[in-house]
Motif scaffolding. Structure first.
Motif, PDB file in Angstrom:
ATOM      1  N   GLY A   1       0.806  -1.208   0.000  1.00 33.80           N
ATOM      2  CA  GLY A   1       0.000   0.000   0.000  1.00 33.80           C
ATOM      3  C   GLY A   1       0.845   1.267   0.000  1.00 33.80           C
ATOM      4  N   MET A   2       1.979   1.257   0.700  1.00 33.98           N
ATOM      5  CA  MET A   2       2.855   2.427   0.716  1.00 33.98           C
ATOM      6  C   MET A   2       3.515   2.640  -0.635  1.00 33.98           C
ATOM      7  SD  MET A   2       2.456   3.734   3.682  1.00 33.98           S
ATOM      8  CE  MET A   2       3.792   4.911   3.697  1.00 33.98           C
ATOM      9  N   LEU A   3       3.844   1.566  -1.330  1.00 27.82           N
ATOM     10  CA  LEU A   3       4.389   1.714  -2.685  1.00 27.82           C
ATOM     11  C   LEU A   3       3.349   2.329  -3.623  1.00 27.82           C
ATOM     12  CD1 LEU A   3       6.394  -1.614  -3.066  1.00 27.82           C
ATOM     13  CD2 LEU A   3       7.314   0.687  -2.834  1.00 27.82           C
ATOM     14  N   TYR A   4       2.100   1.936  -3.453  1.00 23.89           N
ATOM     15  CA  TYR A   4       1.041   2.546  -4.253  1.00 23.89           C
ATOM     16  C   TYR A   4       0.883   4.023  -3.886  1.00 23.89           C
ATOM     17  CZ  TYR A   4      -3.569   3.527  -6.215  1.00 23.89           C
ATOM     18  OH  TYR A   4      -4.604   4.082  -6.914  1.00 23.89           O
ATOM     19  N   ALA A   5       1.072   4.366  -2.628  1.00 19.53           N
ATOM     20  CA  ALA A   5       1.029   5.776  -2.227  1.00 19.53           C
ATOM     21  C   ALA A   5       2.160   6.565  -2.884  1.00 19.53           C
ATOM     22  CB  ALA A   5       1.104   5.883  -0.705  1.00 19.53           C
ATOM     23  N   VAL A   6       3.341   5.959  -3.004  1.00 17.02           N
ATOM     24  CA  VAL A   6       4.448   6.627  -3.690  1.00 17.02           C
ATOM     25  C   VAL A   6       4.086   6.862  -5.151  1.00 17.02           C
ATOM     26  CG1 VAL A   6       6.864   6.423  -4.384  1.00 17.02           C
ATOM     27  CG2 VAL A   6       6.160   5.675  -2.115  1.00 17.02           C
ATOM     28  N   TRP A   7       3.521   5.846  -5.800  1.00 16.26           N
ATOM     29  CA  TRP A   7       3.127   5.974  -7.208  1.00 16.26           C
ATOM     30  C   TRP A   7       2.055   7.047  -7.378  1.00 16.26           C
ATOM     31  CZ3 TRP A   7      -1.396   5.410  -9.957  1.00 16.26           C
ATOM     32  CH2 TRP A   7      -1.286   5.272 -11.344  1.00 16.26           C
ATOM     33  N   LEU A   8       1.171   7.152  -6.424  1.00 17.35           N
ATOM     34  CA  LEU A   8       0.038   8.078  -6.538  1.00 17.35           C
ATOM     35  C   LEU A   8       0.454   9.521  -6.281  1.00 17.35           C
ATOM     36  CD1 LEU A   8      -3.044   7.987  -7.025  1.00 17.35           C
ATOM     37  CD2 LEU A   8      -3.333   7.903  -4.535  1.00 17.35           C
ATOM     38  N   HIS A   9       1.476   9.741  -5.476  1.00 18.32           N
ATOM     39  CA  HIS A   9       1.834  11.101  -5.070  1.00 18.32           C
ATOM     40  C   HIS A   9       3.165  11.550  -5.656  1.00 18.32           C
ATOM     41  CE1 HIS A   9      -1.177  10.027  -1.985  1.00 18.32           C
ATOM     42  NE2 HIS A   9      -1.471  11.302  -2.032  1.00 18.32           N
ATOM     43  N   THR A  10       3.531  11.006  -6.807  1.00 19.50           N
ATOM     44  CA  THR A  10       4.701  11.475  -7.533  1.00 19.50           C
ATOM     45  C   THR A  10       4.311  11.745  -8.980  1.00 19.50           C
ATOM     46  OG1 THR A  10       5.349   9.149  -7.902  1.00 19.50           O
ATOM     47  CG2 THR A  10       6.441  10.335  -6.115  1.00 19.50           C
ATOM     48  N   THR A  11       5.075  12.597  -9.652  1.00 20.18           N
ATOM     49  CA  THR A  11       4.792  12.914 -11.047  1.00 20.18           C
ATOM     50  C   THR A  11       5.078  11.712 -11.937  1.00 20.18           C
ATOM     51  OG1 THR A  11       7.027  13.806 -11.272  1.00 20.18           O
ATOM     52  CG2 THR A  11       5.274  15.352 -10.715  1.00 20.18           C
ATOM     53  N   LYS A  12       4.544  11.777 -13.141  1.00 17.47           N
ATOM     54  CA  LYS A  12       4.608  10.612 -14.022  1.00 17.47           C
ATOM     55  C   LYS A  12       6.034  10.258 -14.382  1.00 17.47           C
ATOM     56  CE  LYS A  12       2.768   8.868 -18.399  1.00 17.47           C
ATOM     57  NZ  LYS A  12       1.924   9.182 -19.582  1.00 17.47           N
ATOM     58  N   PHE A  13       6.863  11.255 -14.664  1.00 23.22           N
ATOM     59  CA  PHE A  13       8.224  10.949 -15.108  1.00 23.22           C
ATOM     60  C   PHE A  13       9.158  10.639 -13.941  1.00 23.22           C
ATOM     61  CE2 PHE A  13      10.842  14.683 -14.070  1.00 23.22           C
ATOM     62  CZ  PHE A  13       9.858  15.550 -13.641  1.00 23.22           C
ATOM     63  N   GLN A  14       8.674  10.747 -12.672  1.00 22.60           N
ATOM     64  CA  GLN A  14       9.505  10.438 -11.502  1.00 22.60           C
ATOM     65  C   GLN A  14       9.071   9.163 -10.789  1.00 22.60           C
ATOM     66  OE1 GLN A  14       8.887  14.222  -9.482  1.00 22.60           O
ATOM     67  NE2 GLN A  14      11.045  14.719  -9.722  1.00 22.60           N
ATOM     68  N   ARG A  15       8.021   8.524 -11.248  1.00 24.18           N
ATOM     69  CA  ARG A  15       7.449   7.423 -10.471  1.00 24.18           C
ATOM     70  C   ARG A  15       8.400   6.245 -10.332  1.00 24.18           C
ATOM     71  NH1 ARG A  15       1.374   7.810 -13.083  1.00 24.18           N
ATOM     72  NH2 ARG A  15       0.592   9.402 -11.633  1.00 24.18           N
ATOM     73  N   LYS A  16       9.032   5.847 -11.407  1.00 24.83           N
ATOM     74  CA  LYS A  16       9.913   4.683 -11.332  1.00 24.83           C
ATOM     75  C   LYS A  16      11.069   4.948 -10.379  1.00 24.83           C
ATOM     76  CE  LYS A  16       8.890   2.858 -15.946  1.00 24.83           C
ATOM     77  NZ  LYS A  16       9.459   2.501 -17.264  1.00 24.83           N
ATOM     78  N   PHE A  17      11.680   6.111 -10.528  1.00 28.21           N
ATOM     79  CA  PHE A  17      12.811   6.430  -9.660  1.00 28.21           C
ATOM     80  C   PHE A  17      12.359   6.551  -8.207  1.00 28.21           C
ATOM     81  CE2 PHE A  17      15.416   9.616  -7.481  1.00 28.21           C
ATOM     82  CZ  PHE A  17      16.653   9.016  -7.582  1.00 28.21           C
TER      83      PHE A  17
ATOM     84  N   ARG B   1      -8.833   7.814  -6.525  1.00 33.26           N
ATOM     85  CA  ARG B   1      -7.671   6.980  -6.197  1.00 33.26           C
ATOM     86  C   ARG B   1      -7.200   7.165  -4.761  1.00 33.26           C
ATOM     87  NH1 ARG B   1      -7.873   3.000  -9.747  1.00 33.26           N
ATOM     88  NH2 ARG B   1      -7.907   3.731 -11.905  1.00 33.26           N
ATOM     89  N   LYS B   2      -7.396   8.306  -4.189  1.00 34.66           N
ATOM     90  CA  LYS B   2      -6.954   8.523  -2.809  1.00 34.66           C
ATOM     91  C   LYS B   2      -7.735   7.641  -1.838  1.00 34.66           C
ATOM     92  CE  LYS B   2      -5.841  13.298  -3.943  1.00 34.66           C
ATOM     93  NZ  LYS B   2      -6.186  14.723  -3.722  1.00 34.66           N
ATOM     94  N   GLN B   3      -9.031   7.487  -2.096  1.00 32.73           N
ATOM     95  CA  GLN B   3      -9.829   6.620  -1.234  1.00 32.73           C
ATOM     96  C   GLN B   3      -9.524   5.144  -1.482  1.00 32.73           C
ATOM     97  OE1 GLN B   3     -13.306   9.672  -2.004  1.00 32.73           O
ATOM     98  NE2 GLN B   3     -14.089   8.026  -0.769  1.00 32.73           N
ATOM     99  N   LEU B   4      -9.111   4.826  -2.701  1.00 31.67           N
ATOM    100  CA  LEU B   4      -8.660   3.458  -2.969  1.00 31.67           C
ATOM    101  C   LEU B   4      -7.399   3.150  -2.169  1.00 31.67           C
ATOM    102  CD1 LEU B   4      -8.834   0.800  -4.574  1.00 31.67           C
ATOM    103  CD2 LEU B   4      -7.491   1.915  -6.382  1.00 31.67           C
ATOM    104  N   LEU B   5      -6.493   4.128  -2.061  1.00 28.14           N
ATOM    105  CA  LEU B   5      -5.277   3.943  -1.270  1.00 28.14           C
ATOM    106  C   LEU B   5      -5.614   3.633   0.187  1.00 28.14           C
ATOM    107  CD1 LEU B   5      -2.225   4.212  -0.621  1.00 28.14           C
ATOM    108  CD2 LEU B   5      -2.607   6.692  -0.452  1.00 28.14           C
ATOM    109  N   LEU B   6      -6.512   4.406   0.789  1.00 22.24           N
ATOM    110  CA  LEU B   6      -6.872   4.192   2.188  1.00 22.24           C
ATOM    111  C   LEU B   6      -7.526   2.836   2.405  1.00 22.24           C
ATOM    112  CD1 LEU B   6      -8.265   7.754   2.985  1.00 22.24           C
ATOM    113  CD2 LEU B   6      -6.076   6.795   3.718  1.00 22.24           C
ATOM    114  N   SER B   7      -8.390   2.434   1.496  1.00 20.02           N
ATOM    115  CA  SER B   7      -9.047   1.133   1.652  1.00 20.02           C
ATOM    116  C   SER B   7      -8.057  -0.011   1.485  1.00 20.02           C
ATOM    117  CB  SER B   7     -10.185   0.998   0.633  1.00 20.02           C
ATOM    118  OG  SER B   7      -9.683   1.052  -0.691  1.00 20.02           O
TER     119      SER B   7
END
Length: 819
Positions: free
Chosen positions: A454-470, A563-569
């Motif tokens: 879930g925390m990895l998904y939070a990282v993906w959700l709260h970073t820009t598209k070109f920075q997500r992998k890094f 998506r934010k509520q999906l993260l919490l659930s």
């Protein structure tokens, strides 16, 4: 409008005038100036002695003096007296003393200066330095360039040396700055020919030192680059380069905007007013948790275990007994730091009270983080305030978050990790700090590793598209780096793999991290079932549990659009999998879910309020609904949590420690629960007072499982046990052991079967009774003779000091019953 001049044809261009050479120096009468002579009238030796080859002939000059366009050497410059200035260097001369004319190229003037290697017999050799000499000794040059001092030398470009204006300026400068050479009186020795030994020029010689040139005939051996004769210059611009650039794809870096910015609210509130509301809410939270926290709930076994572990940290070990890798040690290391900061274990009463004060601080911090996370995700203040109220005032939070449990410490760090991701706006510093906080949460309670997906998904959700992998790689790597400390500790101690695997390097039986986790996975629900815990949760706060599950399911469904509520659930459901897996489940396992459930509920209520606003077209109604829910939740929680502020189950444990302090000799072997361990082993504890500690008071589980205790100390003899201080957990464990069992734990059952009840303490705890019984073991063998000593105050009990056998004979007994 600009006008352009038509270019002149090449055959009509004017020919530049040929520069004229300088005139020879003359004196005032027009006669040529004669060279200086010495005292005998002979011409003075020149200052510069050109090198010569092995045959004595002068070598080709290294430098081509200034020449005019006709190829003749230039006329030397005159000073103010008409005397030629000292030349900056002594040009080479021929055998008859005449200077060697510089080479010319046609009628276009002398060649540019080139490197002219020394030659000998027509064979080219390496260049050599031709210093001025006098009597074979090298003289110190008085100038650097052209006879001028080094600090006054003017740099002249080689290409402009034939320019008349440049030459005139150079001549004027030399006349002003160069000293006039005066004749040197006296007899001077004629200039000697440079010394050449074996074809090598001796530049300088003393009695014990000489400097020579290196001379090698023939071509250089093994040159770095050999000419091929096929060298071609590449074009500066490749063919069709402009077309390739034009056809290439042009990519623009995306503009970095806030990932999760605060929304502009319809009814803005000043920052100071919001801060005031938050401070008031946190003060109310702190007061709600502090009230009656030293009396309710009762001291749990896990609380005593973790306080005993903190006591061990301050005494130089990880745990009071052999460390079995049941949990990482970072949580009780934090507790030990708090104990040191506050001045000891008994600053707030007994040791467990000191630990509970720290837990209230963690709970208040969690309340602040819940507000900040909900406010950022939901975008309004009323939503954050609703989440804070739901989390802080539920009876489940008031019960569990004041206990000294690893889950309370780990929950604070996992919420801080989530908050840093939510407000990070794709910044690397926030991502790395969030990963470090997650690692601390894992090292505080290992089961929180379930939140990692879930925390990895939070990282993906709260970073820009070109920075997500890094960003995801940086977060995962930092988490692994911190969490691996636990495994590294086991590796360094040689306790990673089980001894039962019989690996080549294992020579003796030892504890194992892998074996510990395998054993924990096999624990059944006999130690604590999900059904029993569920009933406890429902009795604590039925509305919170049922509404919380409903809102989690609601957020999971609408999470495909929000998506934010999906993260919490997802974060909440990942931990529910641990509870419903079918293994052991204790009631306080719910602690990490309490803040997540509160945020889920607030987000779901906000979504429903938003839909209602779209229907009624009145935005202020959402604020009214949320505030109405807050006004309804607070009275409900305070009514449901009435027992939190009215019951005093810890009084039984306090009375038990007082009885132990007054009635049990210090050298007796006492079976206890872990809740009494620190107060019986630390000077000044509630069970110790001003006397000595109880060195032989040991936890019942360790007596049954630690070979050092049941083999070395007790020698598998139940008669060496003196007292059993048993609550419901101790009694349940002892009675569960078969009297005919061959397990070493059977000595506990045998000692219990040969004991009598000495004291009993009871009180109300929730809807049941909580009791502690104290049993004295009746020994088969009489103790050795000893003097009778009075023990206790107003107890009427006398005891015999038994010495090393740690057994006592009470000549008078009195039973206590406390209602």
């Amino acid at each position: 409008m600009k006008s352009f001049q038509k270019p002149t044809p090449p055959d009509q261009r004017p020919v530049p005038p040929t520069p004229q050479p300088f005139n020879a120096p003359v004196n005032g009468n027009g006669a040529p100036v004669l060279p200086p002579v010495n005292g005998n009238g002979a011409p003075m030796a020149p200052q510069y002695n050109p090198p010569s080859n092995s045959g004595g002939a002068p070598m080709t000059p290294q430098y081509n003096p200034y020449g005019n366009s006709g190829g003749a050497p230039m006329t030397p410059l005159l000073n103010n007296n008409g005397v030629p200035n000292s030349p900056p260097f002594n040009p080479p001369s021929q055998g008859n003393g005449a200077p060697i004319p510089p080479p010319v190229q046609g009628n276009r003037g002398p060649n540019p200066p080139q490197y002219n290697p020394l030659s000998n017999g027509g064979i080219s050799g390496p260049p050599s330095f031709n210093p001025p000499s006098d009597a074979g000794l090298m003289q110190r040059p008085s100038s650097d360039n052209y006879g001028m001092p080094a600090d006054q030398t003017k740099v002249v470009k080689p290409n402009s040396i034939n320019n008349p204006a440049v030459r005139a300026e150079l001549a004027a400068s030399m006349m002003q700055q160069s000293p006039v050479q005066q004749p040197v009186p006296g007899n001077l020795a004629p200039q000697q020919v440079p010394e050449v030994v074996n074809g090598q020029l001796i530049l300088y010689r003393t009695a014990h030192f000489f400097l020579r040139t290196a001379y090698r005939t023939g071509p250089r051996p093994n040159p770095l680059r050999k000419p091929t004769g096929h060298t071609q210059m590449l074009p500066k611009v490749l063919p069709n380069q402009h077309q390739r650039v034009a056809d290439g794809e042009t990519r623009l870096l995306p503009s970095i905007t806030p990932i999760n910015p605060l929304k502009q609210e319809r009814f803005p509130v000043p920052a100071w007013l919001e801060a005031a509301f938050v401070v008031i809410a946190l003060i109310a939270t702190f007061v709600a948790h502090v009230m009656n926290m030293f009396n309710f709930p009762r001291y749990e076994q896990d609380e005593g275990t973790y306080m005993a572990s903190a006591w061990s940290i301050l005494h130089g070990s990880i745990a009071p007994y052999a460390y079995g890798y049941g949990h990482p040690p970072l949580a009780w290391i934090q507790i030990a730091g708090w104990i040191q900061l506050t001045g000891g274990f008994f600053t707030f009463g007994n040791s467990l009270n000191s630990g509970r004060v720290l837990m209230v601080l963690y709970a208040t911090g969690c309340s602040l983080l819940v507000y900040l996370i909900a406010r950022r995700l939901g975008g309004n203040r009323s939503l954050g305030l609703l989440a804070l109220v739901i989390f802080s005032f539920t009876p489940l939070s008031l019960t569990y978050q004041r206990q000294v449990l690893l889950d309370n410490v780990a929950t604070f760090w996992i919420l801080l990790s989530l908050y840093l991701l939510v407000v990070g706006n794709s910044r690397l510093l926030y991502i790395v700090c969030s990963a470090l906080c997650f690692g601390i949460a894992f090292l505080s309670k290992e089961v929180l590793i379930l939140f990692l997906p879930g925390m990895l998904y939070a990282v993906w959700l709260h970073t820009t598209k070109f920075q997500r992998k890094f960003a995801m790689v940086a977060f995962a790597y930092s988490c692994i780096a911190v969490c691996s400390v636990f495994v590294l500790m086991a590796i360094l101690k040689g306790e990673l793999f089980p001894y039962s695997w019989h690996l080549p390097w294992d020579t003796h039986d030892h504890l194992s991290l892998i074996q510990t986790f395998l054993d924990q996975g096999k624990r059944g629900q006999s130690e604590g079932s999900f059904k029993a815990s569920w009933e406890t949760w429902l009795s604590g706060d039925k509305l919170f549990m049922l509404a919380g599950l409903a809102t989690v399911a609601f957020n999971l469904v609408i999470g495909w659009w929000y998506r934010k509520q999906l993260l919490l659930s997802l974060l909440t459901l990942s931990y529910w999998l641990l509870l419903v897996r079918g293994g052991v489940v204790l009631s306080f396992y719910l602690i990490p879910l309490i803040p997540l459930t509160a945020i889920n509920a607030a987000m779901a209520f906000n979504t429903l309020a938003t839909w209602i606003v779209k229907v009624v077209r009145f935005d202020f109604i959402r604020v009214i609904l949320l505030l109405g829910i807050i006004a309804a939740v607070i009275p409900y929680d305070l009514h449901a949590a009435g027992f939190v502020y009215t019951q005093h189950p810890t009084s039984v444990q306090d009375d038990t420690m007082n009885w132990v302090r007054d009635n049990i000799p210090r050298n007796d072997f006492v079976i206890i629960n872990s809740t009494f361990y620190t107060d019986m082993h630390e000077p000044g504890g509630e069970a110790v007072g001003n006397g000595a500690v109880f060195p032989y008071a040991n936890v019942y589980v360790n007596v049954a499982t630690d070979p050092e205790l049941y083999n070395t100390v007790l020698q598998l003899n139940w008669d060496r046990i003196d007292y059993i201080v048993a609550d419901s957990e101790v009694l349940g464990y002892i009675k569960g052991i078969s009297a005919t069992s061959t397990d070493p734990a059977h000595i506990l059952r045998q000692a219990f079967d040969h004991s009598i009840l000495r004291a009993e303490f009871k009180t109300a705890d929730h809807a049941s009774q909580f009791a502690i019984d104290i049993y004295e073991v009746q020994h088969k063998l009489p103790p050795p003779n000893a003097a009778i000593q009075s023990k206790g105050v107003n107890t009427g009990i006398a005891a015999i000091n038994t010495g090393p056998d740690r057994r006592n004979l009470f000549v008078k007994r009195q039973n206590y019953m406390v209602g």
